[in-house]
Design a protein around this motif. Structure first.
Motif, short mmCIF file in Angstrom:
data_model
loop_
_atom_site.label_atom_id
_atom_site.label_comp_id
_atom_site.label_asym_id
_atom_site.label_seq_id
_atom_site.Cartn_x
_atom_site.Cartn_y
_atom_site.Cartn_z
N LEU A 35 0.82 -1.21 0.00
CA LEU A 35 0.00 0.00 0.00
C LEU A 35 0.86 1.26 0.00
N PHE A 36 2.04 1.15 0.61
CA PHE A 36 2.90 2.32 0.69
C PHE A 36 3.72 2.52 -0.58
N SER A 37 3.48 1.66 -1.59
CA SER A 37 4.03 1.93 -2.92
C SER A 37 3.25 3.05 -3.60
N ILE A 38 2.01 3.25 -3.17
CA ILE A 38 1.16 4.25 -3.81
C ILE A 38 1.74 5.65 -3.69
N PRO A 39 2.15 6.10 -2.48
CA PRO A 39 2.73 7.45 -2.41
C PRO A 39 3.98 7.61 -3.27
N PHE A 40 4.82 6.57 -3.33
CA PHE A 40 6.00 6.65 -4.18
C PHE A 40 5.61 6.74 -5.65
N GLY A 41 4.57 5.98 -6.03
CA GLY A 41 4.06 6.05 -7.39
C GLY A 41 3.51 7.43 -7.71
N ILE A 42 2.81 8.02 -6.74
CA ILE A 42 2.28 9.37 -6.93
C ILE A 42 3.43 10.36 -7.16
N ALA A 43 4.48 10.22 -6.35
CA ALA A 43 5.63 11.10 -6.49
C ALA A 43 6.26 10.96 -7.87
N PHE A 44 6.37 9.71 -8.36
CA PHE A 44 6.95 9.51 -9.69
C PHE A 44 6.05 10.09 -10.77
N GLY A 45 4.75 9.81 -10.68
CA GLY A 45 3.83 10.32 -11.69
C GLY A 45 3.86 11.83 -11.78
N THR A 46 3.92 12.49 -10.61
CA THR A 46 4.00 13.95 -10.58
C THR A 46 5.31 14.44 -11.17
N ALA A 47 6.42 13.81 -10.76
CA ALA A 47 7.74 14.21 -11.26
C ALA A 47 7.85 13.99 -12.76
N ALA A 48 7.31 12.88 -13.25
CA ALA A 48 7.37 12.59 -14.68
C ALA A 48 6.61 13.63 -15.49
N THR A 49 5.44 14.01 -14.98
CA THR A 49 4.65 15.03 -15.67
C THR A 49 5.39 16.36 -15.71
N GLU A 50 6.01 16.73 -14.58
CA GLU A 50 6.75 17.98 -14.51
C GLU A 50 7.99 17.95 -15.41
N ALA A 51 8.54 16.74 -15.64
CA ALA A 51 9.71 16.62 -16.51
C ALA A 51 9.35 16.61 -17.99
N GLY A 52 8.05 16.64 -18.28
CA GLY A 52 7.62 16.69 -19.67
C GLY A 52 7.30 15.34 -20.29
N VAL A 53 7.24 14.28 -19.48
CA VAL A 53 6.88 12.97 -20.00
C VAL A 53 5.38 12.94 -20.23
N PRO A 54 4.93 12.57 -21.42
CA PRO A 54 3.49 12.49 -21.67
C PRO A 54 2.81 11.54 -20.69
N PRO A 55 1.59 11.83 -20.25
CA PRO A 55 0.91 11.02 -19.24
C PRO A 55 0.88 9.52 -19.54
N LEU A 56 0.51 9.15 -20.76
CA LEU A 56 0.43 7.74 -21.09
C LEU A 56 1.80 7.08 -21.01
N GLU A 57 2.84 7.77 -21.48
CA GLU A 57 4.18 7.20 -21.43
C GLU A 57 4.67 7.04 -20.00
N ALA A 58 4.33 7.98 -19.13
CA ALA A 58 4.72 7.87 -17.73
C ALA A 58 4.09 6.65 -17.08
N ILE A 59 2.82 6.42 -17.38
CA ILE A 59 2.13 5.25 -16.83
C ILE A 59 2.71 3.97 -17.39
N LEU A 60 2.95 3.94 -18.70
CA LEU A 60 3.52 2.73 -19.32
C LEU A 60 4.93 2.46 -18.80
N MET A 61 5.66 3.52 -18.43
CA MET A 61 6.99 3.30 -17.86
C MET A 61 6.89 2.51 -16.56
N SER A 62 5.90 2.85 -15.73
CA SER A 62 5.72 2.10 -14.49
C SER A 62 5.22 0.69 -14.74
N VAL A 63 4.37 0.53 -15.76
CA VAL A 63 3.83 -0.79 -16.07
C VAL A 63 4.94 -1.74 -16.52
#
Length: 247
Positions: A35-63
């Motif tokens: 369950l505590f992977s969720i906050p780390f995932g949130i942090a990555f998703g936010t950081a990826a978006t701020e770095a200019g990674v398109p939303p779908l690509e950021a999600i697929l990177m985690s997948v």
């Protein structure tokens, strides 16, 4: 009749298997920590978006990548055009600890057919690797527990990434909530518990490799690139273990 309390460190006397029941048990036992992977995932998703990674690509990177450290490191090199060679090297360096972990798992994993072996290892991460060690030394022979725990961690990491990509700016800095302390406590509990078990049979010299590895990890942290201090610590701890046994 004398009971043999010596821990088993080789699966040679049992059949290694991978079952759905094992996958279920592994996922169930790891769920609270996962369950505590969720906050780390949130942090990555936010950081990826701020770095200019398109939303779908950021999600697929985690997948498809499922490596928090490597993914965060990759964001530092996410430019246009992407420096693919440097990016690959950084990801390899950040994940180099998997070589040591794979060597530890080899006696169990090599007993599985190649397909099931690679399926299980595809979801290996630090928490489920650490959890598998005391379980397997205690007699667990179902590799499904490793896979199930990994799937629990992976699925909630992806959930966190999706939340971070879609609404991370609203949530804010998740590090302010102190979720990272949970993983530290989890690993500390596993290490102390395993060392305590070994101390009952080998004495308190069992703590020597742990102390050596911890010291090397702390000392080399400011000296080596990110992640390499863990590799140095693992190697130092391994050398200390061999020297202790030969002494």
């Amino acid at each position: 009749m004398v009971k043999n309390d010596t821990p088993r460190t080789s699966p040679s006397d049992d059949t290694i298997r991978l079952t759905l029941n094992g996958v279920w048990r592994g996922g169930r036992d790891m769920f609270a920590v996962a369950l505590f992977s969720i906050p780390f995932g949130i942090a990555f998703g936010t950081a990826a978006t701020e770095a200019g990674v398109p939303p779908l690509e950021a999600i697929l990177m985690s997948v498809f990548t499922f490596s928090g450290v490597a993914q965060f490191a990759a964001l530092e090199f996410w430019e246009t055009p992407v420096a693919w060679g440097m990016l690959a090297f950084v990801v390899l360096a950040a994940s180099a600890r998997m070589v040591v972990m794979g060597a530890v798992l080899a006696p169990w994993m090599n007993a599985l057919p190649a397909g099931r072996r690679f399926l299980t290892l595809a979801w290996m991460s630090d928490p489920n690797f650490a959890k598998s060690q005391p379980d397997w030394r205690a007699g667990e022979r179902d590799a499904g527990t490793l896979l199930g725990a990994g799937l629990a961690l992976w699925s909630l990491w992806v959930v966190g990434t999706v939340i971070g990509v879609l609404g991370g700016n609203v949530i804010g800095d998740v590090s302010a909530y102190g979720f990272d302390v949970v993983m530290v406590c989890f690993f500390t509990a596993l290490v102390v518990g395993e060392a305590g078990r070994l101390a009952k049979t080998t004495g308190y010299k069992a703590f020597v490799p742990i102390a050596v590895a911890a010291l090397v990890a702390v000392v080399t942290l400011p000296l080596l690139p990110s992640g390499w201090n863990i590799i140095a610590a693992a190697l130092a701890g391994g050398v200390a273990t061999v020297m202790r046994r030969d002494a």
